[in-house]
Design a protein around this motif. Structure first.
Motif, PDB file in Angstrom:
ATOM      1  N   GLY A 143       0.803  -1.225   0.000  1.00  0.00           N
ATOM      2  CA  GLY A 143       0.000   0.000   0.000  1.00  0.00           C
ATOM      3  C   GLY A 143       0.832   1.269   0.000  1.00  0.00           C
ATOM      4  O   GLY A 143       0.300   2.367   0.212  1.00  0.00           O
ATOM      5  N   PHE A 144       2.139   1.156  -0.270  1.00  0.00           N
ATOM      6  CA  PHE A 144       3.009   2.329  -0.273  1.00  0.00           C
ATOM      7  C   PHE A 144       2.862   3.124  -1.566  1.00  0.00           C
ATOM      8  O   PHE A 144       2.416   2.622  -2.595  1.00  0.00           O
ATOM      9  CB  PHE A 144       4.476   1.917  -0.083  1.00  0.00           C
ATOM     10  CG  PHE A 144       4.762   1.352   1.274  1.00  0.00           C
ATOM     11  CD1 PHE A 144       4.741   2.172   2.396  1.00  0.00           C
ATOM     12  CD2 PHE A 144       5.046   0.004   1.436  1.00  0.00           C
ATOM     13  CE1 PHE A 144       5.011   1.653   3.657  1.00  0.00           C
ATOM     14  CE2 PHE A 144       5.312  -0.525   2.685  1.00  0.00           C
ATOM     15  CZ  PHE A 144       5.290   0.298   3.799  1.00  0.00           C
ATOM     16  N   ASP A 145       3.303   4.394  -1.492  1.00  0.00           N
ATOM     17  CA  ASP A 145       3.282   5.306  -2.641  1.00  0.00           C
ATOM     18  C   ASP A 145       4.712   5.471  -3.130  1.00  0.00           C
ATOM     19  O   ASP A 145       5.613   4.746  -2.726  1.00  0.00           O
ATOM     20  CB  ASP A 145       2.678   6.650  -2.207  1.00  0.00           C
ATOM     21  CG  ASP A 145       1.941   7.344  -3.347  1.00  0.00           C
ATOM     22  OD1 ASP A 145       2.392   7.187  -4.497  1.00  0.00           O
ATOM     23  OD2 ASP A 145       0.938   8.026  -3.072  1.00  0.00           O
ATOM     24  N   THR A 146       4.937   6.431  -4.008  1.00  0.00           N
ATOM     25  CA  THR A 146       6.283   6.764  -4.454  1.00  0.00           C
ATOM     26  C   THR A 146       6.394   8.273  -4.587  1.00  0.00           C
ATOM     27  O   THR A 146       5.416   8.996  -4.365  1.00  0.00           O
ATOM     28  CB  THR A 146       6.629   6.055  -5.770  1.00  0.00           C
ATOM     29  OG1 THR A 146       8.026   6.203  -6.030  1.00  0.00           O
ATOM     30  CG2 THR A 146       5.829   6.616  -6.937  1.00  0.00           C
ATOM     31  N   GLU A 147       7.548   8.779  -4.958  1.00  0.00           N
ATOM     32  CA  GLU A 147       7.763  10.220  -5.046  1.00  0.00           C
ATOM     33  C   GLU A 147       7.239  10.781  -6.371  1.00  0.00           C
ATOM     34  O   GLU A 147       7.235  10.071  -7.382  1.00  0.00           O
ATOM     35  CB  GLU A 147       9.255  10.526  -4.910  1.00  0.00           C
ATOM     36  CG  GLU A 147       9.813  10.238  -3.527  1.00  0.00           C
ATOM     37  CD  GLU A 147      11.292  10.574  -3.418  1.00  0.00           C
ATOM     38  OE1 GLU A 147      11.909  10.856  -4.478  1.00  0.00           O
ATOM     39  OE2 GLU A 147      11.811  10.555  -2.288  1.00  0.00           O
ATOM     40  N   PRO A 148       6.844  12.067  -6.384  1.00  0.00           N
ATOM     41  CA  PRO A 148       6.376  12.700  -7.627  1.00  0.00           C
ATOM     42  C   PRO A 148       7.391  12.602  -8.767  1.00  0.00           C
ATOM     43  O   PRO A 148       7.013  12.426  -9.929  1.00  0.00           O
ATOM     44  CB  PRO A 148       6.140  14.154  -7.215  1.00  0.00           C
ATOM     45  CG  PRO A 148       5.856  14.086  -5.743  1.00  0.00           C
ATOM     46  CD  PRO A 148       6.695  12.964  -5.225  1.00  0.00           C
ATOM     47  N   ALA A 149       8.688  12.682  -8.434  1.00  0.00           N
ATOM     48  CA  ALA A 149       9.720  12.601  -9.477  1.00  0.00           C
ATOM     49  C   ALA A 149       9.707  11.222 -10.151  1.00  0.00           C
ATOM     50  O   ALA A 149       9.962  11.108 -11.361  1.00  0.00           O
ATOM     51  CB  ALA A 149      11.096  12.874  -8.868  1.00  0.00           C
ATOM     52  N   ILE A 150       9.413  10.174  -9.385  1.00  0.00           N
ATOM     53  CA  ILE A 150       9.347   8.820  -9.937  1.00  0.00           C
ATOM     54  C   ILE A 150       8.135   8.685 -10.863  1.00  0.00           C
ATOM     55  O   ILE A 150       8.213   8.090 -11.935  1.00  0.00           O
ATOM     56  CB  ILE A 150       9.269   7.775  -8.801  1.00  0.00           C
ATOM     57  CG1 ILE A 150      10.501   7.885  -7.892  1.00  0.00           C
ATOM     58  CG2 ILE A 150       9.137   6.370  -9.370  1.00  0.00           C
ATOM     59  CD1 ILE A 150      11.815   7.588  -8.572  1.00  0.00           C
ATOM     60  N   ILE A 151       7.020   9.267 -10.446  1.00  0.00           N
ATOM     61  CA  ILE A 151       5.803   9.242 -11.272  1.00  0.00           C
ATOM     62  C   ILE A 151       6.052   9.977 -12.581  1.00  0.00           C
ATOM     63  O   ILE A 151       5.647   9.530 -13.670  1.00  0.00           O
ATOM     64  CB  ILE A 151       4.609   9.859 -10.502  1.00  0.00           C
ATOM     65  CG1 ILE A 151       4.262   8.973  -9.292  1.00  0.00           C
ATOM     66  CG2 ILE A 151       3.409  10.050 -11.411  1.00  0.00           C
ATOM     67  CD1 ILE A 151       3.222   9.560  -8.374  1.00  0.00           C
ATOM     68  N   GLU A 152       6.740  11.112 -12.500  1.00  0.00           N
ATOM     69  CA  GLU A 152       7.069  11.897 -13.698  1.00  0.00           C
ATOM     70  C   GLU A 152       7.956  11.082 -14.644  1.00  0.00           C
ATOM     71  O   GLU A 152       7.759  11.083 -15.868  1.00  0.00           O
ATOM     72  CB  GLU A 152       7.781  13.185 -13.280  1.00  0.00           C
ATOM     73  CG  GLU A 152       7.990  14.163 -14.418  1.00  0.00           C
ATOM     74  CD  GLU A 152       8.653  15.454 -13.943  1.00  0.00           C
ATOM     75  OE1 GLU A 152       9.363  16.070 -14.759  1.00  0.00           O
ATOM     76  OE2 GLU A 152       8.463  15.829 -12.757  1.00  0.00           O
ATOM     77  N   LEU A 153       8.939  10.359 -14.078  1.00  0.00           N
ATOM     78  CA  LEU A 153       9.820   9.520 -14.876  1.00  0.00           C
ATOM     79  C   LEU A 153       9.042   8.380 -15.536  1.00  0.00           C
ATOM     80  O   LEU A 153       9.270   8.046 -16.713  1.00  0.00           O
ATOM     81  CB  LEU A 153      10.938   8.956 -13.992  1.00  0.00           C
ATOM     82  CG  LEU A 153      11.965   8.045 -14.678  1.00  0.00           C
ATOM     83  CD1 LEU A 153      12.710   8.806 -15.773  1.00  0.00           C
ATOM     84  CD2 LEU A 153      12.939   7.478 -13.649  1.00  0.00           C
ATOM     85  N   ALA A 154       8.107   7.787 -14.793  1.00  0.00           N
ATOM     86  CA  ALA A 154       7.280   6.698 -15.331  1.00  0.00           C
ATOM     87  C   ALA A 154       6.435   7.181 -16.508  1.00  0.00           C
ATOM     88  O   ALA A 154       6.309   6.493 -17.532  1.00  0.00           O
ATOM     89  CB  ALA A 154       6.386   6.124 -14.235  1.00  0.00           C
TER      90      ALA A 154
END
Length: 437
Positions: A143-154
């Motif tokens: 149920g963890f999230d990730t950082e906005p920078a990782i989402i942007e990279l994805a």
């Protein structure tokens, strides 16, 4: 001229893989009602080049080839693990080659992670970044999230990063189960896999004269043809039996067999075979959901396919496979006797042999017995079972089939079941026989 429905299907097919589709957009682009657009999108989904993903929407995907059916797309993984897409939605249509469990140090983890992989890992942000840079998608467990920078990279790399509330090993088991189910589906041969396509099918029109049937019968050597209108909707079947005794100038619609039995492409070959035996027919028209003809299958096509299926290697066990896998054949006084051990999984809540499993055992024994006597395969018409004594788990039973009557198409069988020399059950079976060509 193509219908509006067909035009929409072609338009959807022309869209780029990963492009989002909506009923409103299709209706506006193609100047049709939303109802027409909705039906076309649903057909595109059935054809396998559109997928509807929860919380994402409907997107254009790459059609999976049959030989890759055991592989999953990232979109299917989202559904399997009830996940939430954090980023990289444009890559959901892509197929994963393997998944890697990130339960090791970062350097070791990256040695196993490459393009087309799915890294299953917890809230290890560096692992998320390195996996994406290596061309792998990421599944974040717990149920963890990730950082906005990782989402942007994805989003930039079009590689999905997915979150789920399940733990790492539960997720791995769920994905394994989904792949295993796909392997079982791979064994099921469908009518669409063996049909003679429309472009190779000789069709007749209801408004043509019977003379046309004689012409096609002479040209092809076949005696059964589908009768369709200008929109390729099936209206009937014309056979030599239908044509016999009529003047050659009578209209085909007057003598054809109307409202023929049809099947859709997704019908299994086994079901089609049973239908043909049950109804005593030699050919089946194959139609789409609008009853438009897309091809034909014959009894010979079906029998060849069933023989081919039996020769294929086993890639996934179904419940029937597990039950029928325990047979041993004995030769007692020059007659076939089948020995079977009852395992704990085959019992009911009382610890005795389950009724459903027992029925499967009897059916398999009858089928094996008939095949050994070169009678072909059977389709059960009726079966009456008499339980005389309960069969406990870990019992070894002996099944003795006996043919009472056997015609060309029908048969009657008596089956006795013994445990340690004592009769525990009897069955009477009426069957229809599928002759081998």
């Amino acid at each position: 001229m193509a219908t509006k429905h067909e035009q929409i299907i072609r338009y959807i097919d022309s869209l780029s893989v990963g492009e989002k589709i909506s009923v409103r957009r299709i209706a506006k682009e193609m100047k049709v009602s939303e109802g027409t657009a909705y039906r076309a999108i649903k057909e595109a989904e059935n054809k396998g080049f559109v997928s509807t993903i929860e919380r994402v929407g409907t997107i254009r995907i790459e059609q999976k080839k049959k030989e890759n059916i055991e592989k999953l797309t990232y979109a299917e993984v989202v559904n399997v693990i009830d996940g939430h897409v954090l980023g990289g939605k444009a890559g959901l249509h892509k197929t994963l080659n393997k998944f890697v469990i990130g339960a090791m140090k970062l350097d070791a983890m990256m040695r196993y992670t490459g393009a087309g992989n799915l890294l299953i890992v917890g809230n290890r942000i560096n692992a998320h970044r390195y996996a994406l840079e290596a061309g792998a998608a990421v599944l974040v467990t717990g149920g963890f999230d990730t950082e906005p920078a990782i989402i942007e990279l994805a989003d930039k790399l079009e590689l999905p990063i997915i979150s789920t509330s399940y733990d790492t090993f539960t997720v791995a088991a769920m994905i394994n189960r989904a792949i295993y189910d796909q392997l079982i589906k791979k064994e099921v041969v469908l009518v669409e896999d063996i049909l003679t396509p429309l472009e190779k099918t000789v069709c007749l029109s209801p408004q043509e004269k019977l003379e046309r049937w004689y012409e096609k019968n002479f040209e092809t050597g076949h005696g059964r043809f589908p009768v369709v209108d200008e929109q390729m909707k099936i209206h009937g079947i014309l056979t030599s039996k239908d044509a016999a005794g009529y003047d050659r100038h009578v209209l085909i619609e007057k003598v054809m067999t109307k409202n023929p039995i049809t099947v859709v492409g997704k019908t299994s070959v086994a079901s089609a075979a049973q239908m043909m035996v049950w109804e005593g027919i030699e050919v089946l028209p194959v139609v789409d959901e609008r009853q438009k003809l897309i091809g034909m299958i014959s009894r010979q096509d079906v029998l060849k396919a069933l023989q081919m299926i039996q020769k294929q290697p086993q890639v996934g066990e179904k419940l029937d496979d597990i039950v029928t896998g325990g047979f041993k054949e004995l030769d007692v006084d020059h007659s076939s006797v089948y020995q079977y051990e009852v395992t704990p999984q085959m019992t009911n809540h009382l610890g005795t042999l389950s009724y459903g499993v027992f029925t499967t055992i009897l059916t398999e024994a009858a089928n094996r017995f008939l095949r050994s006597h070169k009678k072909g395969d059977l389709v059960i018409e009726s079966m009456t079972i008499y339980f005389l004594k309960p069969v406990q788990m870990e019992s070894v039973i002996e099944i003795k089939p006996n043919i009472l009557e056997a015609g060309r198409k029908f048969g009657k069988m008596d089956i006795e079941v013994f445990h340690q020399g004592t009769l525990v059950s009897k069955a009477m079976m009426m069957v229809q026989l599928m002759e081998r060509s």
